[in-house]
Design a protein around this motif. Structure first.
Motif, short mmCIF file in Angstrom:
data_model
loop_
_atom_site.label_atom_id
_atom_site.label_comp_id
_atom_site.label_asym_id
_atom_site.label_seq_id
_atom_site.Cartn_x
_atom_site.Cartn_y
_atom_site.Cartn_z
N CYS A 25 -7.30 -10.88 -1.07
CA CYS A 25 -8.23 -10.92 -2.19
C CYS A 25 -9.26 -12.00 -1.88
N PRO A 28 -13.68 -14.72 -5.43
CA PRO A 28 -14.60 -13.92 -6.23
C PRO A 28 -15.96 -14.57 -6.48
N ASN A 32 -17.79 -15.64 -11.18
CA ASN A 32 -16.64 -14.82 -11.56
C ASN A 32 -15.41 -15.67 -11.88
N VAL A 33 -15.25 -16.78 -11.18
CA VAL A 33 -14.13 -17.68 -11.50
C VAL A 33 -14.31 -18.22 -12.92
N LEU A 36 -13.36 -15.47 -15.28
CA LEU A 36 -11.90 -15.32 -15.33
C LEU A 36 -11.25 -16.46 -16.12
N THR A 71 -12.21 -7.77 -10.52
CA THR A 71 -12.87 -9.05 -10.25
C THR A 71 -11.92 -10.00 -9.53
N ALA A 72 -10.69 -10.09 -10.01
CA ALA A 72 -9.72 -11.04 -9.44
C ALA A 72 -9.21 -10.62 -8.06
N ALA A 97 -3.53 -12.85 -9.34
CA ALA A 97 -4.87 -13.21 -8.85
C ALA A 97 -5.69 -13.89 -9.95
N VAL A 98 -5.60 -13.37 -11.18
CA VAL A 98 -6.32 -14.00 -12.29
C VAL A 98 -5.84 -15.45 -12.44
N TRP A 101 -7.12 -17.77 -9.48
CA TRP A 101 -8.51 -18.18 -9.55
C TRP A 101 -8.82 -19.03 -10.78
N SER A 102 -8.08 -18.82 -11.88
CA SER A 102 -8.43 -19.52 -13.11
C SER A 102 -7.57 -20.73 -13.42
#
Length: 174
Positions: A25, A28, A32-33, A36, A71-72, A97-98, A101-102
């Motif tokens: 992945c 992003p 996008n981060v 998220l 997105t993630a 993944a969400v 990244w978050s």
């Protein structure tokens, strides 16, 4: 002393192994981060039973799972769909993944390894918390005191508000 090259020890991508295949992945991107993170904060707020503002409700109503996971996960999302992975695997990978990244890698890894089971997640969180607490405990002073004084360093607190004053005056020169 100069810093080491960031790419030597920080991988900006997330790799998730599923059924013997590694799904990569890609990062992003910053915008996008932030997107998220906003969704994650709102979901957590709702999960805790907090009062939600109209903006929060709009974020939740807008939270399209397909868009969120696309997105993630990036290109890995379409690959997972093309590979015919079970929905539970795609959902778990997407949520991981969400979180990655978050919230961060450690929490995402704990979620991944828990299989989404809240009890196993809580147990891994407790272990991680205990490890972190043990690694940050200070040794007692040999002089009989247990606090170190730092001379010549500002505390970073203003006397009237208790908030940090360093952030506005950070010096970025060498």
């Amino acid at each position: 002393m100069a810093y080491k090259e960031l790419e030597d020890f920080l991988d900006s991508d997330l790799t998730l192994p599923i059924r013997g295949k590694k799904y990569t992945c890609p990062d992003p991107g910053w915008e996008n981060v932030l997107w998220l993170e906003q969704r994650m904060k709102t979901v957590m707020k709702a999960a805790q039973g907090a009062d939600l503002s109209n903006d929060d409700r709009e974020v939740l109503n807008d939270a399209d799972t397909d868009e969120l996971f696309a997105t993630a996960l990036g290109d890995a999302y379409e690959t997972m769909l093309d590979d015919g992975l079970p929905a539970a695997y795609i959902r778990h990978a997407g949520l991981t993944a969400v979180m990655h990244w978050s919230v961060g890698e450690e929490q995402a890894r704990a979620f991944w390894e828990s299989g989404g089971d809240p009890e196993r997640l809580a147990a891994s969180g407790n272990r991680a918390h205990r490890r972190a607490a043990q690694s940050t405990q200070r040794q007692e002073s040999r002089s009989g005191t247990n606090r170190r004084r730092r001379r010549g360093r500002p505390s970073g607190k203003s006397s009237d508000s208790g908030t940090s004053s360093n952030s506005a005056s950070m010096n970025t020169s060498e």
